[in-house]
Structures are given as structure tokens and as C-alpha cells.
Design a protein around this motif. Structure first.
Motif: not given
Length: 533
Positions: A117-133
Motif C-alpha cells: 500500500e505504501t511502497g516502503v520496504p517491509a524491512e524498513a518499516i520494521r526497522t523504524v518500528a523497533h527503533a521508535y519503540a
């Protein structure tokens, strides 16, 4: 990826800045200096933006999402935080409501779905989620890239949900930061320039609050919220709003669908414009009231993005027939049958202090002695709150809990198709400001006039050279503009500004699909077609 790391992967706990829908390097350059100071001190910067902007050049990672897919991305980040067991459970249990409903709502937003839906790689989403949390401190900053959509409020709520999920709110160095676009935007809202609020963000539909103001002002205040800007134009169309007083605004050039905006302004029985300059809106007015510049020709206060109220002092007398806004307002009131007298700026401020509890402790004397004070400041001994919402960390929590509000992905209204295959998004450039009223009269070595910015791949695909003039057409109108190749843009994405309306009236193209909660138009997502002239 940006300049901080070479690949996606696990990150250590540290400070995180999530810059979402904001090219702060160009649009908030002074604020961006503070961001850079944080980056140089070890903070990780993640930029979420359809364009690979100048801000993204400093980021550890750039998430180049498709325009209008912010909720899908935010919900996927939230789901990943939950699945990975990174939720701040003590905070959500003590200070929030609705967590289970949120968990259920984001369950479909897998990394794979979000990538589609976003065009953002899944692994990039995961990285940001873990970094933020995992961050010790983390802040989400956003601007019009989030709010100029038909679902603007839902976009913001999606980001608020992330802060509640991780406890990154109500603590020093962590929080939610909507960057203000103009000087004293914060102060305008603080003083009641909102359709449902009185000064100090007190709700107009609260009987007790309203009675306090009615007693002080000697008038009856309607017990219902008013119209926001989009609601005003809708009321003009219905014939319910026939007179308009515009102060320091240029809606003839700043509203989406310029044809409609100008038609409705011209159809008013009375249009009064109070401004420093003879804007395009002022040219349509029945009466123009020249006013003083608030930053140099007036006395008063100004409130920064950090809620800091500061004194403003007159350095120059207003030129010609220009007058202080306060004097103009009082004269208008007198002619309308309500004598407000001739109060000084300090006397007006004393009235604010008497009616707004969050400003009660901010005398001119204290503002000068302390170099400004952040609200809330409840009495003459209060230092002002350094940051907001610390009560959410009290056990048990004091006051109402913070609610999770589940929201769903809803793509832009102006859909792409074979006839209109390119997504136009709008924004600002460093050298200019909004419709150019405050900047276009001054030379800048950075200024190059309006262009249709395209990726080199799109330029080649459509057979248009860098610098060549093209016709840009949307479902509402068309303009002519020179092409400029911009390597920060991905194929299928174009960029323009509203800075040079006399050259290129960009808002002839933009859609006035508006968010029902905030009234904000979807300036960021227009479907266009381009062709050689």
C-alpha cells in the motif's frame, strides 16, 4: 537509506526523531538546526516523505511512501510494535483507554500489506518500528504533509496512537510535535482563533466557561461551535455567509480550487480585508484596512511552537495610513455599536490572564524578567510547564485517560488513472513563503520561479526536456509551467508550490476535497496529466 546506516537491521536504544511529512530543512530551517544538533549528538533521524528531500539527506533512513498512505504505514508500525512485544504496557495500562480496540484494528496491517500500500520496504518499516519503540526518548514531528489531506485528523490520530503505544509522551525529550508554519500560529490558536474554542483552549459549548466570558465581555456568546475556513466557503455557497472580514490571509490564492474560491469571494455582499499588503484577496475587497506589521510595528505578545509566550515591542511606527490591528478592531467595534475603549496591548493581555487559567501567571513583568514563559503557567509563582501531559505518568493517572483512536487507511480522493496518471503534491521552498505575499517582493539568489518538478525518468517518458514548458491539467483546471528535473522525486510523482500565483496558479489544479473534522483541503494529492505546449 539516508546517510546514517548502510542497511536495515536492529538498532540500539537511543534518541529517535521521526520527521513525518515535513521537509523541515527548507520549511522550518531554524527548527531543523535543533534537529541536526540532536543528530550530531547521536540521535537517529528517520524521515517519512514521498520526496527524498533535503531533510532526508541527514536521515538514518528515508521511508519514501506513496502520497496518502500515511495511515497504512503508521498502523503497520503499531502492529509490529505490538507483535514484537515492544509496547510500553505499564503506560498503556495506567494512562490509556481503548488499547484492545486499537490492537484489533491494526491486526490486518502486516508489514507485507503495508509494503504493497505504501511502497516502503517491509524491512524498513520494521526497522523504524523497533527503533521508535526501543528508544530512550523519541519524538514524532509533522507538518502539512500529514494535515493537508481529506483525512487529516485521522492521519494525526494514527501518529498519536504510536506515542501512546510506546509511552513516548508526557516525558522530557519525548512527545508529539506539530511544527507551526508561521510566526504566532500557536498564539492565534491559544487566543481562540478556532471555531470551537475561547482563549486558553476553553470549549465554547461548556456552559460554565461560556458564562465566565459572557460576564467579562457583557455579551451573549452563541453556545455552539462556529465554522472553520472550509465551512465558511461552504456557507458562502449556501448564501448563509454574506459578509467576511479577512485579517492577514490571502484565500483567493491559498484555497484549493481557485476558480471556486474567487467566485465565492466576489459574490459576497461585503468583503473587508485587513492586511499589510494589497493581496489578490484585497483586490477583490469592498474595503481595505492597512495594518501594522506585528513583528516590528506593534506591541504585544507572540507564542512560539514550544508554547513560549514572549513580549513583542514596537521598533518602528507604521508607515502611511497603516494602523495597529488592535486600534482597527476597536474602531470597528465602536462603529458596530460596542465600545471597547482604547486599551493598550498590556491591558488586553491582563484580560487574557484573568480569563485563561493557562496564562494566569504571565504578567508582562514576568515575561520580561524570564525571557518568556511556556504555558500552562497558573499563577505568579509558577515557572511554566517545560513539557505537556506529564500527568499521564502519575499512578493513578490524574484526569482523563488518553484514548487510542483506531483509524483506517483511506487513499486520496483524486484517483490516478490512464488520463491523469501522475500524482502532484505541493509544498514550500526555502526562499519563499506560502502565496508569496511576504517574500515575492524581495530578491533571493535561491529563487527560480515556479516549475513543475518531475523525475528525469518521467521527463524522458513524456518526452519533455528540462526547462521546456508544458500544460499541466487536472480534473478542475490547467496551467502552463516550465519543467524542472528533480532527482529527489520518484517516477510518477510531481511537485509544485503556491509561491508564484501570478506566474502559475497551482491551486487551479488542486482539489478541494476536505477533511470533515478540520476543514483542511487535500493539497498534497492531485491527479494530473502533462503534455507539451
Amino acid at each position: 537509506m539516508g546517510g546514517g546506516t548502510s542497511s536495515y537491521g536492529e538498532v540500539e536504544e537511543t534518541d529517535v526523531i521521526l520527521l513525518w511529512g515535513s521537509n523541515a530543512r527548507e520549511t522550518h530551517p531554524i527548527f531543523f538546526h535543533h534537529v541536526l544538533r540532536g543528530v550530531h549528538n547521536g540521535a537517529r533521524l528517520y524521515v517519512v516523505d514521498p520526496r527524498r528531500t533535503g531533510s532526508a539527506e541527514w536521515a538514518d533512513a528515508w521511508l519514501g511512501l506513496d502520497v496518502g498512505s500515511d495511515i497504512a504505514l503508521a498502523n503497520a508500525i503499531g502492529r509490529e510494535i505490538i507483535v514484537a512485544g515492544l509496547t510500553c504496557e505499564a503506560f498503556t495500562r495506567n494512562a490509556t483507554d481503548g488499547f484492545e480496540a486499537y490492537r484489533t484494528a491494526v491486526e490486518p496491517y502486516t508489514l507485507e500489506y503495508a509494503e504493497r500500500e505504501t511502497g516502503v520496504p517491509a524491512e524498513a518499516i520494521r526497522t523504524v518500528a523497533h527503533a521508535y519503540a526501543r528508544a530512550d526518548r523519541a519524538m514524532i514531528c509533522w507538518t502539512l504533509g500529514i494535515t493537508e489531506h481529506h483525512n487529516a485528523v485521522d492521519n494525526v490520530l494514527a501518529l498519536v496512537n504510536l506515542s501512546l503505544l510506546t509511552g513516548h509522551v508526557g516525558r522530557y525529550g519525548s512527545g508529539l510535535n506539530p511544527l507551526r508554519g508561521q510566526n504566532n500560529v500557536q498564539g492565534g490558536g491559544d487566543m481562540g482563533a478556532l471555531p470551537d474554542r475561547l482563549p486558553g483552549f476553553q470549549h465554547v459549548e461548556n456552559d460554565e466557561v461560556r458564562a465566565k466570558f459572557e460576564t467579562a465581555w457583557g455579551v451573549t456568546i452563541p453556545p455552539k461551535r462556529g465554522w472553520h475556513l472550509t465551512g465558511m466557503f461552504e456557507a458562502m455557497e449556501r448564501g448563509e455567509l454574506t459578509a467576511l472580514h479577512v485579517v492577514g490571509e490571502n484565500p483567493a490564492q491559498s484555497e484549493a480550487d481557485q476558480h471556486r474560491a474567487v467566485r465565492l469571494l466576489e459574490g459576497l455582499e461585503t468583503l473587508v480585508v485587513q492586511d499589510l499588503f494589497l493581496t489578490k484577496t484585497a483586490e477583490l475587497a469592498d474595503v481595505v484596512l492597512p495594518s501594522a506589521a506585528g513583528w516590528a510595528e506593534s506591541e504585544g505578545t507572540v507564542t512560539s511552537s514550544e508554547r513560549r509566550v514572549q513580549r513583542v515591542r514596537r521598533a518602528l511606527d507604521p508607515p502611511g495610513e497603516a494602523r495597529d490591528d488592535l486600534a482597527i478592531i476597536c474602531d470597528l467595534a465602536r462603529r458596530l455599536g460596542h465600545d471597547l475603549g482604547s486599551p493598550s496591548a498590556e491591558e488586553v493581555w491582563e484580560e487574557v490572564r484573568s480569563l485563561s487559567p493557562v496564562h494566569a501567571g504571565m504578567s508582562y513583568r514576568r515575561l520580561e524578567e524570564l525571557g518568556g514563559i511556556r504555558w500552562p503557567c497558573y499563577d505568579d509563582d509558577h515557572p511554566g510547564e517545560l513539557f505537556l501531559h506529564s500527568r499521564l505518568w502519575e499512578e493513578p493517572v490524574r484526569g482523563p485517560r488518553a484514548p487510542f483512536v483506531p483509524v483506517e487507511h483511506d487513499p486520496p480522493v483524486d484517483r490516478l488513472d490512464d488520463e491523469f496518471p501522475i500524482r502532484l503534491t505541493t509544498g514550500r521552498r526555502l526562499d519563499s513563503f506560502n502565496t508569496g505575499v511576504q517574500t515575492a517582493r524581495y530578491r533571493s539568489p535561491l529563487r527560480r520561479g515556479e516549475t513543475l518538478d518531475l523525475s528525469p525518468e518521467d521527463g524522458e517518458r513524456y518526452g519533455v526536456a528540462d526547462g521546456e514548458r508544458v500544460r499541466v491539467r487536472s480534473r478542475r483546471g490547467e496551467v502552463l509551467a516550465p519543467v524542472r528535473y528533480d532527482r529527489s522525486l520518484r517516477p510518477g510523482l510531481a511537485f509544485m508550490t503556491l509561491h508564484f500565483g501570478d506566474q502559475v496558479a497551482t491551486n487551479l489544479l488542486t482539489i478541494d476535497a476536505t477533511d470533515p473534522k478540520s476543514g483542511t483541503a487535500e493539497f498534497k494529492a492531485t491527479a494530473i496529466h502533462i503534455e507539451k505546449v
